[in-house]
Design an enzyme around this catalytic site. Structure first.
Site, PDB file in Angstrom:
ATOM      1  N   ASP A 202       1.337 -34.827 -67.793  1.00 43.02           N
ATOM      2  CA  ASP A 202       0.003 -34.376 -68.155  1.00 43.02           C
ATOM      3  C   ASP A 202      -0.674 -35.278 -69.190  1.00 43.02           C
ATOM      4  O   ASP A 202      -0.020 -35.732 -70.144  1.00 43.02           O
ATOM      5  CB  ASP A 202       0.186 -32.972 -68.762  1.00 43.02           C
ATOM      6  N   GLU A 265      -0.835 -37.847 -64.423  1.00 43.54           N
ATOM      7  CA  GLU A 265      -2.231 -37.419 -64.294  1.00 43.54           C
ATOM      8  C   GLU A 265      -3.076 -38.580 -64.794  1.00 43.54           C
ATOM      9  O   GLU A 265      -2.849 -39.077 -65.897  1.00 43.54           O
ATOM     10  CB  GLU A 265      -2.510 -36.200 -65.166  1.00 43.54           C
TER      11      GLU A 265
HETATM   12  C1  GLC Z   1      -4.466 -31.779 -68.269  1.00 41.61           C
HETATM   13  C2  GLC Z   1      -4.278 -30.511 -67.471  1.00 41.61           C
HETATM   14  C3  GLC Z   1      -5.275 -29.509 -67.928  1.00 41.61           C
HETATM   15  C4  GLC Z   1      -4.989 -29.201 -69.386  1.00 41.61           C
HETATM   16  C5  GLC Z   1      -5.029 -30.479 -70.220  1.00 41.61           C
HETATM   17  C6  GLC Z   1      -4.415 -30.258 -71.566  1.00 41.61           C
HETATM   18  O1  GLC Z   1      -5.680 -32.371 -68.015  1.00 41.61           O
HETATM   19  O2  GLC Z   1      -4.376 -30.792 -66.099  1.00 41.61           O
HETATM   20  O3  GLC Z   1      -5.253 -28.334 -67.167  1.00 41.61           O
HETATM   21  O4  GLC Z   1      -5.926 -28.301 -69.877  1.00 41.61           O
HETATM   22  O5  GLC Z   1      -4.290 -31.525 -69.626  1.00 41.61           O
HETATM   23  O6  GLC Z   1      -3.035 -30.119 -71.457  1.00 41.61           O
END
Ligand code: GLC
Length: 540
Positions: A202, A265
Site C-alpha cells: 500500500d 500500489e
Molecule cells: C492506499 C489504499 C487506500 C488507503 C490509503 C492509506 O491508497 O488503497 O484505501 O486509504 O492507502 O492507507
C-alpha cells in the site's frame, strides 16, 4: 485437489474488500469465514489468486488501512485461525492468496505509536517522524495530506508535530530508521511463514521523503487556494532519495522463500515527469515485484489512447516483470458507473485478455455500480468534501449475491446499503444466464487459463481497417490471438491480418453468419488461429 500454479502462470487476481464480501456472523460486516465460504464460487469463476484488503486489528478509521497490530486479525473479521483455514482452503482450490501490507504508516493505536508519543526520549520516538513547530508555532512545512488538510498534527504531550500522509489517525512510519525497516520485514516473514503467497503493498510513494523535509513547491498550474492537495507539486513529500533502496530491501524478503509475489500500489504523478518512466522505475524494483496498471481510471475511451498506454506499460515491464492490469479497486469509482454497461463490458473483455495477471475488483464481474448513498450514510472519513460525490464508499457496497433484501451478503442491516439494482445485478441470476457479464468473465478466464498465448504471449497492435477499433495480436510459438474492441457505438468492418476463427464475442451470442466481419457497436471479440480448436462449449 487443484494444482498450484506458480505466479508466472497465474492469470487472474480477484480483489476482496473483506468488509463487503460475505457476512457469516450476522453483524452486517463481511468476515474471513465469508471469504472461505465463497471460494467455491471463485473457483467456479476461474479465479487463480485473490488479494484481500486489510483484515488486521484496527480502529477502522480507514477501514483497516490503519493497522494497530500487523500480526493479528481484527475481531470483526474473525481470528488468526479463520485466516489459516482460509489459506488452506484457498490452496486446496489452487487459489493463491495475497494480503495487503501497509508499510508506511500505522494506526495511532499501534503500540509503537503509543510509546513513541509518550515522551521525546522514548526508544520508539524515532519510529515516527516528529518535528518542532516553527517559531510561530505552525507546522514544520507545507505538506498536505491526501486525506485533506495538513500532513502534520501537533501533539500536546511532547510539544512536537508528527507527520501523517493520510488521516491524523495514521502516523507515518520513519523508514530512515533501520529498526523500522527490520520490523516491517519481520511482519512480511510472519505472513509468508503462515503460507501467504504474496503482498499488495500500500501507498509506497511516501516510504522515502526529502531528508530536510523541505516545502513542496507551489503548483503554478493550479489556481485554487493553497489548502488544496493539488496546489503543490509533491516532489519533496514523495519519492525521496531512498525510495528504490527501501522498496528493494522490503521486496528482497521474498528471496528467502519460494515463489512469493509483490505488487505495489502505484499511480504515476504527471507533475513529476514522464508517466512511463515512473512506471519503469517501480516495475523494476525487484524480480519478485510489480506495479498495478491503473490507467483506465482516467477518462481514456479512445482506441489509440488505450492501445498506447497498454503497450507503453508492457514495454516498461521489459518482459521480466509480471504485468498487473486492473480496471478498478476500492479507491476508484466503479468501472460500470464510469463507462456505462456496454463500454465497460468491452473494457472488461480486453482487461481479461491482456498479458500477465488481470485484476478483477469484487463485483465488477457482475457489473456492480457505484452505491446509492445519502450524505448521512457516508462512512469513509477520507473524502475531502465528506459528501457522496467523492466518497470511496460508493465502490465498497456489499457484494450482490442474489436479489434478496440484503443481497445474500448478510441477514442483518449492512454496514453500507446494498444497491437497489441487485434485482438484476447479482451472482445468482447471472450464473443462470449464459449471456451475462458473469458468464463472459467465466468463459474468458477459462480460455485464458487454457491458452498460454493469452497469458504469456507477446502483444502488438495491428490495424484491422477502422480507427475506432483497437486490435491487439498476441503470439506465442505457433499460436496467435486477436483481441479486437470497437470503441464506436456503430458497427465497424474489420479485416484480420491472418486466418483465424472467432472464439468469443463480448455479446456472448453467435455472430451473424451474413456479416462475419462486422463488429457491433462497443463489441469486443477474441479470435485465435485454427490450430486451436475451441468451441464456446469448451469455455463452460
Ligand atoms: C492506499 C489504499 C487506500 C488507503 C490509503 C492509506 O491508497 O488503497 O484505501 O486509504 O492507502 O492507507
Amino acid at each position: 485437489m487443484f494444482m498450484q500454479k506458480t505466479w508466472r502462470d497465474v492469470g487472474s487476481l480477484y480483489q476482496i474488500y473483506p468488509r463487503s464480501f460475505q457476512d457469516t456472523n450476522g453483524d452486517g460486516v463481511g468476515d474471513l469465514n465469508g471469504i472461505t465460504d465463497r471460494l467455491g464460487y471463485l473457483s467456479w469463476l476461474g479465479i487463480e489468486s485473490i488479494w484481500i484488503s486489510p483484515f488486521f486489528t484496527s480502529p477502522m478509521t480507514d477501514f483497516g488501512y490503519d493497522v494497530a497490530n500487523y500480526r493479528d486479525v481484527d475481531p470483526s473479521y474473525g481470528t488468526l485461525d479463520d485466516l489459516k483455514r482460509l489459506l488452506e482452503s484457498a490452496h486446496d482450490y489452487g487459489i493463491k492468496v495475497m494480503i495487503d501490507l501497509v508499510p508506511c504508516h500505522t494506526s495511532e493505536e499501534h503500540p509503537w505509536f503509543i510509546e513513541s508519543r509518550s515522551s521525546r526520549d522514548n526508544p520508539k520516538r524515532n519510529y515516527y517522524v516528529w518535528r518542532d513547530p516553527k517559531a510561530d508555532g505552525s507546522a514544520p512545512n507545507n505538506w498536505r495530506s491526501l486525506a485533506a488538510g495538513r500532513s502534520w498534527t501537533y501533539d500536546e504531550t511532547t510539544g512536537q508535530y508528527y507527520l501523517h500522509s493520510f488521516l491524523p489517525t495514521q502516523p507515518d512510519l520513519n523508514w530512515d530508521n533501520p529498526e523500522v525497516r527490520e520490523e516491517i520485514k519481520n511482519v512480511v516473514r510472519f505472513w509468508y511463514d503462515l503460507g501467504v503467497d504474496g503482498l499488495r503493498v500500500d501507498a509506497i510513494w511516501g516510504i522515502s521523503k526529502d531528508p530536510d523535509l523541505a516545502d513542496d513547491p507551489v503548483n503554478p498550474d493550479y489556481h485554487h487556494d493553497l489548502d488544496q492537495y493539488g496546489s503543490y507539486i509533491h516532489n519533496k513529500c514523495k519519492y525521496g532519495p531512498k525510495f528504490d533502496q527501501y522498496l528493494r530491501e522490503l521486496a528482497s524478503v521474498s528471496d528467502e522463500y519460494h515463489d512469493k509475489q509483490i505488487v505495489f500500489e502505484f499511480y504515476p504523478d504527471e507533475q513529476l515527469g514522464n508517466v512511463y518512466d515512473q512506471y519503469e522505475r517501480v516495475l523494476n524494483i525487484h524480480p519478485s515485484s510489480s506495479a498495478f496498471f491503473m490507467e483506465y481510471r482516467q477518462n481514456i475511451w479512445h482506441a489509440d489512447h488505450v492501445k498506447n498506454t497498454v503497450l507503453e506499460y508492457l514495454a516498461r515491464t521489459k518482459n521480466t516483470t509480471i504485468p498487473f492490469f486492473g480496471l478498478g479497486n476500492h479507491d476508484q469509482p466503479r468501472i460500470a458507473s464510469r463507462l456505462g454497461n456496454e463500454r465497460s463490458r468491452a473494457l472488461n473483455f480486453l482487461n481479461l485478455l491482456t498479458p500477465g495477471i488481470s485484476l478483477i475488483y469484487y463485483g465488477d464481474e457482475i457489473g456492480m455500480e457505484n452505491g446509492e448513498l445519502a450524505d448521512e450514510q457516508i462512512q469513509d472519513t477520507f473524502s475531502p468534501s465528506n459528501t457522496k460525490f467523492d466518497s470511496r464508499d460508493l465502490e465498497r457496497t456489499p457484494m450482490q449475491w442474489d436479489s434478496g433484501e440484503h443481497a445474500g451478503f448478510s441477514n442483518a442491516t449492512t454496514w453500507l446499503p446494498v444497491h437497489s439494482n441487485r434485482e438484476w445485478c447479482n451472482v445468482l441470476d447471472q450464473s443462470q444466464n449464459e449471456q451475462s457479464l458473469l458468464y463472459m468473465h467465466r468463459s474468458l478466464l477459462k480460455i485464458r487459463s487454457a491458452y498460454p498465448v493469452l497469458r504469456n504471449g507477446t502483444l502488438r497492435a495491428v490495424y484491422v481497417g477502422s480507427g475506432y477499433v483497437l486490435a491487439f495480436e498476441s503470439r506465442l510459438d505457433d499460436t496467435y490471438a486477436y483481441i479486437v474492441v470497437n470503441f464506436a457505438d456503430q458497427p465497424q468492418e474489420i479485416y484480420l491480418p491472418e486466418p483465424s476463427r472467432l472464439v468469443l464475442s463480448s455479446r456472448m451470442q453467435t455472430v451473424e453468419r451474413d456479416h462475419p466481419n462486422t463488429l457491433g457497436g462497443y463489441e469486443a471479440r477474441l479470435y485465435m488461429n485454427s490450430l486451436v480448436h475451441i468451441r464456446r462449449s469448451a469455455a463452460k
